[in-house]
Design a protein around this motif. Sequence first.
Motif, PDB file in Angstrom:
ATOM      1  N   ALA A   3      35.248  43.004  61.483  1.00 14.58           N
ATOM      2  CA  ALA A   3      34.820  43.382  60.135  1.00 14.58           C
ATOM      3  C   ALA A   3      35.827  42.855  59.112  1.00 14.58           C
ATOM      4  O   ALA A   3      37.018  42.722  59.404  1.00 14.58           O
ATOM      5  CB  ALA A   3      34.714  44.895  60.028  1.00 14.58           C
ATOM      6  N   ILE A   4      35.342  42.577  57.919  1.00 19.15           N
ATOM      7  CA  ILE A   4      36.200  42.091  56.837  1.00 19.15           C
ATOM      8  C   ILE A   4      36.089  43.058  55.668  1.00 19.15           C
ATOM      9  O   ILE A   4      35.000  43.288  55.135  1.00 19.15           O
ATOM     10  CB  ILE A   4      35.811  40.667  56.406  1.00 19.15           C
ATOM     11  CG1 ILE A   4      35.981  39.690  57.571  1.00 19.15           C
ATOM     12  CG2 ILE A   4      36.650  40.219  55.208  1.00 19.15           C
ATOM     13  CD1 ILE A   4      35.547  38.271  57.265  1.00 19.15           C
ATOM     14  N   VAL A   5      37.228  43.644  55.286  1.00 18.39           N
ATOM     15  CA  VAL A   5      37.276  44.585  54.170  1.00 18.39           C
ATOM     16  C   VAL A   5      38.067  43.948  53.039  1.00 18.39           C
ATOM     17  O   VAL A   5      39.208  43.520  53.222  1.00 18.39           O
ATOM     18  CB  VAL A   5      37.921  45.920  54.600  1.00 18.39           C
ATOM     19  CG1 VAL A   5      38.024  46.869  53.414  1.00 18.39           C
ATOM     20  CG2 VAL A   5      37.117  46.564  55.729  1.00 18.39           C
ATOM     21  N   LEU A   6      37.470  43.886  51.865  1.00 20.31           N
ATOM     22  CA  LEU A   6      37.997  43.148  50.726  1.00 20.31           C
ATOM     23  C   LEU A   6      38.493  44.112  49.647  1.00 20.31           C
ATOM     24  O   LEU A   6      37.783  45.057  49.270  1.00 20.31           O
ATOM     25  CB  LEU A   6      36.904  42.247  50.144  1.00 20.31           C
ATOM     26  CG  LEU A   6      36.237  41.292  51.157  1.00 20.31           C
ATOM     27  CD1 LEU A   6      34.913  40.785  50.605  1.00 20.31           C
ATOM     28  CD2 LEU A   6      37.163  40.127  51.478  1.00 20.31           C
ATOM     29  N   VAL A   7      39.698  43.862  49.132  1.00 23.83           N
ATOM     30  CA  VAL A   7      40.313  44.757  48.149  1.00 23.83           C
ATOM     31  C   VAL A   7      40.681  43.959  46.899  1.00 23.83           C
ATOM     32  O   VAL A   7      41.452  42.997  46.964  1.00 23.83           O
ATOM     33  CB  VAL A   7      41.559  45.440  48.745  1.00 23.83           C
ATOM     34  CG1 VAL A   7      42.165  46.402  47.716  1.00 23.83           C
ATOM     35  CG2 VAL A   7      41.196  46.187  50.030  1.00 23.83           C
ATOM     36  N   HIS A   8      40.146  44.369  45.769  1.00 24.88           N
ATOM     37  CA  HIS A   8      40.321  43.623  44.515  1.00 24.88           C
ATOM     38  C   HIS A   8      41.652  43.934  43.845  1.00 24.88           C
ATOM     39  O   HIS A   8      42.437  44.775  44.307  1.00 24.88           O
ATOM     40  CB  HIS A   8      39.157  43.919  43.566  1.00 24.88           C
ATOM     41  CG  HIS A   8      39.046  45.358  43.137  1.00 24.88           C
ATOM     42  ND1 HIS A   8      39.833  45.912  42.154  1.00 24.88           N
ATOM     43  CD2 HIS A   8      38.228  46.364  43.549  1.00 24.88           C
ATOM     44  CE1 HIS A   8      39.507  47.179  41.963  1.00 24.88           C
ATOM     45  NE2 HIS A   8      38.538  47.485  42.811  1.00 24.88           N
ATOM     46  N   GLY A   9      41.905  43.267  42.725  1.00 20.91           N
ATOM     47  CA  GLY A   9      43.124  43.449  41.965  1.00 20.91           C
ATOM     48  C   GLY A   9      42.959  44.448  40.834  1.00 20.91           C
ATOM     49  O   GLY A   9      41.962  45.171  40.748  1.00 20.91           O
ATOM     50  N   LEU A  10      43.941  44.486  39.932  1.00 25.87           N
ATOM     51  CA  LEU A  10      43.950  45.505  38.883  1.00 25.87           C
ATOM     52  C   LEU A  10      42.847  45.319  37.845  1.00 25.87           C
ATOM     53  O   LEU A  10      42.114  46.254  37.542  1.00 25.87           O
ATOM     54  CB  LEU A  10      45.312  45.503  38.171  1.00 25.87           C
ATOM     55  CG  LEU A  10      46.457  46.210  38.890  1.00 25.87           C
ATOM     56  CD1 LEU A  10      47.735  46.102  38.058  1.00 25.87           C
ATOM     57  CD2 LEU A  10      46.133  47.674  39.152  1.00 25.87           C
ATOM     58  N   TRP A  11      42.745  44.149  37.254  1.00 20.97           N
ATOM     59  CA  TRP A  11      41.786  43.946  36.166  1.00 20.97           C
ATOM     60  C   TRP A  11      40.524  43.293  36.713  1.00 20.97           C
ATOM     61  O   TRP A  11      40.084  42.221  36.269  1.00 20.97           O
ATOM     62  CB  TRP A  11      42.445  43.113  35.068  1.00 20.97           C
ATOM     63  CG  TRP A  11      43.632  43.841  34.501  1.00 20.97           C
ATOM     64  CD1 TRP A  11      43.605  44.867  33.588  1.00 20.97           C
ATOM     65  CD2 TRP A  11      45.005  43.624  34.819  1.00 20.97           C
ATOM     66  NE1 TRP A  11      44.887  45.303  33.340  1.00 20.97           N
ATOM     67  CE2 TRP A  11      45.765  44.569  34.069  1.00 20.97           C
ATOM     68  CE3 TRP A  11      45.676  42.739  35.668  1.00 20.97           C
ATOM     69  CZ2 TRP A  11      47.152  44.634  34.144  1.00 20.97           C
ATOM     70  CZ3 TRP A  11      47.053  42.811  35.752  1.00 20.97           C
ATOM     71  CH2 TRP A  11      47.786  43.739  34.990  1.00 20.97           C
ATOM     72  N   ALA A  12      39.947  43.954  37.692  1.00 27.93           N
ATOM     73  CA  ALA A  12      38.743  43.464  38.369  1.00 27.93           C
ATOM     74  C   ALA A  12      38.085  44.653  39.035  1.00 27.93           C
ATOM     75  O   ALA A  12      38.591  45.773  38.996  1.00 27.93           O
ATOM     76  CB  ALA A  12      39.116  42.394  39.403  1.00 27.93           C
ATOM     77  N   ASP A  13      36.942  44.414  39.664  1.00 24.97           N
ATOM     78  CA  ASP A  13      36.328  45.433  40.509  1.00 24.97           C
ATOM     79  C   ASP A  13      35.763  44.745  41.742  1.00 24.97           C
ATOM     80  O   ASP A  13      36.004  43.556  41.963  1.00 24.97           O
ATOM     81  CB  ASP A  13      35.278  46.250  39.751  1.00 24.97           C
ATOM     82  CG  ASP A  13      34.026  45.460  39.407  1.00 24.97           C
ATOM     83  OD1 ASP A  13      33.945  44.247  39.726  1.00 24.97           O
ATOM     84  OD2 ASP A  13      33.105  46.049  38.816  1.00 24.97           O
ATOM     85  N   GLY A  14      35.042  45.472  42.563  1.00 25.17           N
ATOM     86  CA  GLY A  14      34.547  44.913  43.815  1.00 25.17           C
ATOM     87  C   GLY A  14      33.628  43.723  43.646  1.00 25.17           C
ATOM     88  O   GLY A  14      33.473  42.914  44.566  1.00 25.17           O
ATOM     89  N   SER A  15      33.023  43.587  42.458  1.00 29.14           N
ATOM     90  CA  SER A  15      32.125  42.456  42.232  1.00 29.14           C
ATOM     91  C   SER A  15      32.862  41.126  42.183  1.00 29.14           C
ATOM     92  O   SER A  15      32.228  40.063  42.212  1.00 29.14           O
ATOM     93  CB  SER A  15      31.319  42.652  40.949  1.00 29.14           C
ATOM     94  OG  SER A  15      32.145  42.538  39.797  1.00 29.14           O
TER      95      SER A  15
END
Length: 226
Positions: A3-15
Motif C-alpha cells: 500500500a502507498i500512503v501519501l502525506v501532503h505539506g503545509l500549504w496544501a491538502d490531499g488533492s
Amino acid sequence: MTAIVLVHGLWADGSAWSETITALRALGHEPVAAQLPVESLEGDVAAVRRVLSTIDGPALLVGWSYGGAVITNAAVGQDHVKALAYIAAFAPDQGESVRDIVQRHPGSALPEHLKVTDDGYSYIDRPAYGKVVAADAGAERIALAAAVQKFPRLGIDAAPSGTPAWREKPSHYLVATQDRALPAATQRELADRIGAQTTEWDTGHGPMYARPQDLADYLHSIAKSL
C-alpha cells in the motif's frame, strides 16, 4: 501489493496527489492520501496513524515537504510500514524542528511570499504559489493548488521531532534541484544524514504538480522492491 500512503505539506491538502493517485491506480495500486489538520505536529502524526490503521499488509509511507517531518514520527512503532519516501521533504532528527532545518541554507522564496491572517494562520500569496512551489507546473494546476491550500497554525514548524523512524526503516529521498521552498543543498544533507537511497530531478518543490506520472513511476518502483 504494498500500500502507498501519501502525506501532503503545509500549504496544501490531499488533492496535491490527485494526478499521482490516478497514475498509481493505473499501475495497480490503491493509494490513500492523508488529510492533515495542520494545527500541530502531534495532531498531524495522529491523522497519519489513523490512516495507517486502515491499511492491511505492508505500506510505503510517503511525505512531501513538511509531510516528511510527519512521517518521520508517524511511522515509529508501525511495523507494517516497510519504508519511507521523502519527496523534497524535511527529515528531522530527534529534538530537531522543521524551523531548525529551514535555517540550514539560504535561498528559499517562501519568506518573501508568506502571508499571515489576523488570527495566527499562514498561507502562500496565491499569485506567487507557483513561483514558490512548482514553477515548472502548468498554470491551471498551480491555480487550483493555490486555491485549495490549507492554512497552518503559526508555530507548527517549531515543534521538536521525536525519535525518527528513518533510524530503523529503509528510506528513499527525491531531491528537487530547482526547489524554491527548501533548497536542494539542504535536501542533499538530509538525504545523506538519514542514509537514504537518493534520486535527483530537475524540478521544483512540488513534483506531484509538475511530474505526476514520473512521481507515480518512482513510487511504484520503490513499492515493488519491498
